[in-house]
Enzyme design. Structure first.
Site, PDB file in Angstrom:
ATOM      1  N   LYS A 229       4.548 -18.167  -3.421  1.00 21.85           N
ATOM      2  CA  LYS A 229       4.713 -16.713  -3.401  1.00 21.85           C
ATOM      3  C   LYS A 229       3.332 -16.120  -3.189  1.00 21.85           C
ATOM      4  CE  LYS A 229       6.407 -12.626  -5.687  1.00 21.85           C
ATOM      5  NZ  LYS A 229       5.496 -11.913  -4.814  1.00 21.85           N
ATOM      6  N   ARG A 234       4.255  -7.562   2.057  1.00 24.70           N
ATOM      7  CA  ARG A 234       5.421  -8.027   2.824  1.00 24.70           C
ATOM      8  C   ARG A 234       5.447  -7.286   4.151  1.00 24.70           C
ATOM      9  NH1 ARG A 234      10.608  -9.697   0.869  1.00 24.70           N
ATOM     10  NH2 ARG A 234      11.634 -10.750   2.619  1.00 24.70           N
ATOM     11  N   ARG A 249       6.657  -3.349   3.949  1.00 21.78           N
ATOM     12  CA  ARG A 249       7.812  -3.254   3.071  1.00 21.78           C
ATOM     13  C   ARG A 249       8.199  -1.815   2.784  1.00 21.78           C
ATOM     14  NH1 ARG A 249       8.718  -5.010  -2.619  1.00 21.78           N
ATOM     15  NH2 ARG A 249      10.395  -3.575  -3.135  1.00 21.78           N
ATOM     16  N   GLU A 277       4.134 -12.487   5.293  1.00 19.97           N
ATOM     17  CA  GLU A 277       3.169 -11.838   4.416  1.00 19.97           C
ATOM     18  C   GLU A 277       1.926 -11.447   5.211  1.00 19.97           C
ATOM     19  OE1 GLU A 277       4.498 -11.748   1.417  1.00 19.97           O
ATOM     20  OE2 GLU A 277       2.891 -10.998   0.101  1.00 19.97           O
ATOM     21  N   LYS A 406      12.121 -15.398  -7.123  1.00 15.59           N
ATOM     22  CA  LYS A 406      10.672 -15.564  -7.249  1.00 15.59           C
ATOM     23  C   LYS A 406      10.392 -16.116  -8.646  1.00 15.59           C
ATOM     24  CE  LYS A 406      10.179 -10.569  -7.965  1.00 15.59           C
ATOM     25  NZ  LYS A 406       9.670  -9.327  -7.429  1.00 15.59           N
TER      26      LYS A 406
END
Lengths: 538, 338
Positions: A229, A234, A249, A277, A406
């Site tokens: 992660k 994002r 995002r 990412e 996550k």
């Protein structure tokens, strides 16, 4: 406007998701199409361009109410919102309300954009005179800022889906992207057969829930794919019609912010959408897929800047770690399984063959214990933990339970004493809820972080009471308080900072718990913080 | 020497050797009203308004109480003392103190609008006026009581339409009685939390005229069927407690001046918010102060620094005073007998 003001008031006060949903459905069934387009725009973060400088509205309000400027500031300090402060300060309406529609006001405001300040003032103050408190609040919100009123875009999409014959995912897709509510009709936006093609339109992100339970509850380890992660932003990279689009995002188009990505316009095949990412990285190798992640603090220096300097480009080089493929050759890939999507994604990245575009590595593991051991090393590579994705899962819309999790590492913690307090904003505007914390350095206290969340309402009330009784001095809205209350502060990362007295900046600091069992002389020291910086901040 | 000094025990008149609303036990205490932050336990003698006495008895038990009517003078050690309506709650009074041709008025808590229950606020001319400032910001402007009551009734009707009970959160002394006026028309039993009911009965037993309603205490034995779609009044301490479960499904409405600000409504997570206050709003405070024609205004509990600064800028001499008022204990009564 009346109906919209009522809707906003209701949504702001209601505590039940179902009731909010009903209110939205009700509004969408009755409102006219122009108003609906604007409501969709406003609730998805597209407000009209700011018509007047933000200091002018308070100024006009001060003149009308005939109060000193400092008194307005005090009121704002208590209310926590400019639009509402003004709505509360203005005298009761003196004129009959003509009951114009929401779109009338917004479109009128847009039409005044080029006019001088006096014409704008005349219109705005005339509106104020004819509106009640709730209408003024909403009107001022149109003038000043975002509608953050306690409903998510997802809730709005679901409400729309109840009033028109489209699937929520289709609606979410349609209303994302780059459209202008001033020139888009409701039918263009949400009908099945629209001639207008928006090549930039992103797919809504699939979001993971935090895994609170033991991963064994997820079943067999071999059904799951594990990835790191990453602690970046994002993002979705799209190439269509030979144009490149980079979305964050927050549904913000950020193509220009990352010059490193410009080459993708050439290198990516036509008709693709990558989920991944946006992150600062170095030592990237296209052949081995090895790279080194830089701390988030470095990326942060670039976000929010209009112009990126050569120095920033050098010190904080940005790459893209791709982990999913949403569209390929113009075809929506989201209903394929993760395995199928991943296979094609790997091919695309290999063909692009550029260090900047990395593939999110799959973490090999055969059982959950092994993965737990790997997860414990997350901080060493600047990762936040592990993502778990079911290999057979399709790419869903929004936050859904079940297929994506996550699994974050436990935060770092430190015990600190509260030394300053300030009133919060929004729903905490009359309580002291924003605190500054200090660690010990021999016999002095060094402030090192603020934290805004982590206590229950009841605890906030208790601390608020303490602040009111133990305030030593005040500097504007800030109170210095007797250093007595000890809290455990949790945070995700630590970085060196020359902007802070303590020399460190924390990532995501929040209050983990109130240590009523500890006295102020039992807190951690500045040396403890520096040791953490040494271990985790490089 | 000031006629009234601000000491660590409370407002002190040295010439008369008495305190007004002391927060520590003293020999002689004059009490403005029966809220717990103004009427503290432990003093040897209490002087208060006739209507305040039964309330003090209910809250502080048996003590030496002396009572006076409004505008009735009494001389204490050569200092002339009289009580005047403050309009805050039943019996609430401003304390007028006169000595050597100097007049001070300590107003306790007050509101200027007449709620029909607490007595109409009486402006008293004086040289020095001690004022509260709970809502001393110009964002606080109360609506007419009838308008708020109308909203409350509509809210209750809407709840009934959804088969919900309406839980109304109000201080048990003052606000709870005030809203009975809004509920009179419903012609049904008004249910009460134990704390609210005890105060209600104390007032009735003291022959204090209240709106005619049929009140019933909610006990663990009260059958749930009876509470369907009912109207119930409870103190702030009951809000959010498990006590509410008995009424499911229900909606919670809070009556408080703080409900004027959206942030507070959202923080409290309530379904209904009614900005109904027993304190003066901004204009009420200014109106009251001007009517006293006082040369000096001392500002206590609330937004004292802001309000005092504003008065000084308006040409009215003012200073802020630190007191221990403004913290009603009721927030803490969660576990009071149900």
């Amino acid at each position: 406007m009346k109906e919209f003001a009522e809707l906003v008031t209701f949504l702001g006060a209601s505590t039940k998701t179902l009731e909010k949903q009903e209110a939205l459905v009700n509004y969408f069934s009755l409102a006219d199409d122009r108003d609906k387009v604007w409501v969709i725009a406003l609730f998805s973060g597209r407000r009209p361009r700011r018509l007047v400088n933000s200091s002018l509205l308070p100024q006009w309000c001060i003149e009308i109410r005939n109060i000193p400027g400092w008194l307005f500031s005090e009121c704002y300090g208590s209310v926590g919102d400019t639009a509402e402060t003004i709505a509360l300060l203005l005298p009761e309406a003196t004129e009959q309300n003509a009951q114009s529609s929401l779109s009338f006001y917004i479109e009128k405001l847009i039409s005044l954009e080029k006019e001088n300040e006096f014409i704008k003032r005349d219109f705005i103050t005339a509106c104020w005179r004819s509106m009640n408190k709730d209408e003024r609040f909403v009107f001022n919100k149109l003038l000043t800022g975002n509608f953050r009123i306690g409903i998510s875009q997802k809730q709005m999409v679901n409400a729309l889906a109840k009033t028109i014959k489209l699937e929520p995912s289709v609606i979410a897709h349609r209303i994302s992207g780059n459209w202008d509510p001033a020139t888009t009709s409701f039918n263009e936006l949400l009908s099945e057969n629209t001639g207008i093609v928006d090549y930039s339109k992103p797919y809504p992100f699939y979001l993971a829930y935090a895994l609170e339970e033991n991963p064994e509850t997820l079943g067999e380890a071999n059904e799951w794919q594990a990835e790191w992660k990453w602690d970046g932003i994002r993002g979705e990279i799209i190439k269509r019609n030979n144009q490149l689009f980079v979305w964050s995002r927050g549904e913000e188009l950020m193509t220009e912010k990352f010059p490193e990505y410009a080459m993708f316009q050439q290198k990516l095949p036509e008709g693709v959408a990558l989920d991944g990412e946006i992150i600062s990285l170095t030592n990237a190798n296209a052949l081995t897929n090895k790279f080194t992640i830089l701390p988030f603090a470095l990326l942060q220096t670039r976000i929010g800047r209009k112009n990126i300097t050569a120095k920033q480009l050098k010190e904080s080089p940005v790459g893209f770690i791709a982990y999913d493929l949403l569209e390929f050759e113009g075809e929506d890939f989201r209903n394929k399984t993760l395995d199928e999507r991943r296979t094609v994604l790997e091919k695309i990245i290999a063909e692009v063959n550029e260090p900047v575009l990395r593939l999110s590595p799959i973490i090999p593991f055969t059982n959950w214990d092994e993965l737990a051991a790997t997860r414990a090393t997350s901080r060493e590579i600047n990762a936040e933990g592990i993502m778990l994705k079911r290999k057979t899962s399709i790419y869903q819309v929004g936050r859904k339970v079940g297929d994506w999790w996550k699994w974050k590492i436990d935060p770092l913690t430190i015990d600190a004493v509260m030394i300053y307090a300030q009133k919060g904003s929004g729903r905490r505007s009359t309580l002291y809820t924003d605190y500054t914390f200090a660690v010990k350095d021999e016999d002095r206290l060094v402030p090192f972080t603020k934290a805004y969340s982590g206590l229950t309402d009841k605890e906030f009330a208790q601390v608020d009471n303490f602040v009111k009784r133990n305030a030593l001095e005040k500097f504007g809205p800030v109170r210095t308080v007797k250093p007595e209350l000890v809290f455990e502060i949790a945070f995700e990362g630590i970085a060196a900072s020359n902007r802070h007295k303590s020399g460190v900046a924390l990532r995501f600091p929040r209050i983990k718990r109130w240590r009523k069992d500890k006295k102020a002389d039992e807190i951690n020291t500045l040396d403890d913080l520096k040791k953490m910086l040494e271990v985790y901040g490089k | 020497m000031q006629l009234i000094e601000f000491t660590d025990k409370g407002l002190f008149c040295r010439a008369g050797n008495f305190y007004i609303d002391p927060w520590k036990p003293v020999d002689y205490a004059i009490i403005t009203h029966a809220h717990s932050d103004h009427a503290k336990w432990g003093s040897k003698n209490y002087l208060c308004h006739t209507l305040t006495k039964p309330l003090l008895q209910a809250r502080l038990g048996d003590n030496v109480y002396e009572t006076v009517e409004w505008n009735e003078s009494k001389t204490i050690n050569g200092v002339k003392v009289s009580l005047h309506p403050a309009g805050h709650i039943i019996g609430s009074s401003q304390i007028r103190v006169e000595y050597n041709n100097e007049v001070w008025v300590a107003s306790g808590d007050y509101k200027v609008a007449d709620d029909g229950l607490s007595g109409a606020f009486e402006p008293v001319k004086c040289n020095a006026f001690i004022t509260e400032s709970t809502f001393g910001l110009p964002i606080y402007n109360w609506k007419d009581q009838e308008l708020i009551f109308e909203n409350m009734r509509n809210w209750i009707l809407a709840n009934k339409a959804l088969n919900k009970a309406s839980i109304i959160i109000a201080y048990s002394l003052g606000k709870a009685q005030r809203i009975l006026k809004a509920l009179e028309d419903f012609d049904e039993t008004i249910y009460m939390h134990g704390a609210t009911y005890n105060m209600h009965m104390a007032l009735i037993n003291a022959n204090i005229p209240l709106p005619k309603i049929n009140a019933e205490r909610v006990t663990p034995e009260t059958p749930k069927e009876k509470l369907k779609e009912c109207i119930v009044i409870a103190p702030p301490g009951a809000e959010g407690s498990s006590w509410q479960k008995k009424f499911s499904p229900y909606a919670v409405g809070v009556c408080s001046g703080w409900m004027q600000v959206r942030g507070n409504v959202r923080r409290k997570n309530v379904d209904g918010a009614f900005a109904l206050s027993d304190h003066a709003d901004w204009n009420g405070l200014l109106q009251a102060i001007k009517a006293t024609e006082a040369e000096k205004v001392y500002v206590t509990h609330g937004y004292q620094s802001v309000f005092s600064r504003y008065l000084n800028e308006q040409g009215i001499w003012s200073a802020e005073v630190k007191t221990e008022y403004g913290e009603e204990d009721e927030e803490k009564v969660t576990d009071e007998v149900i």
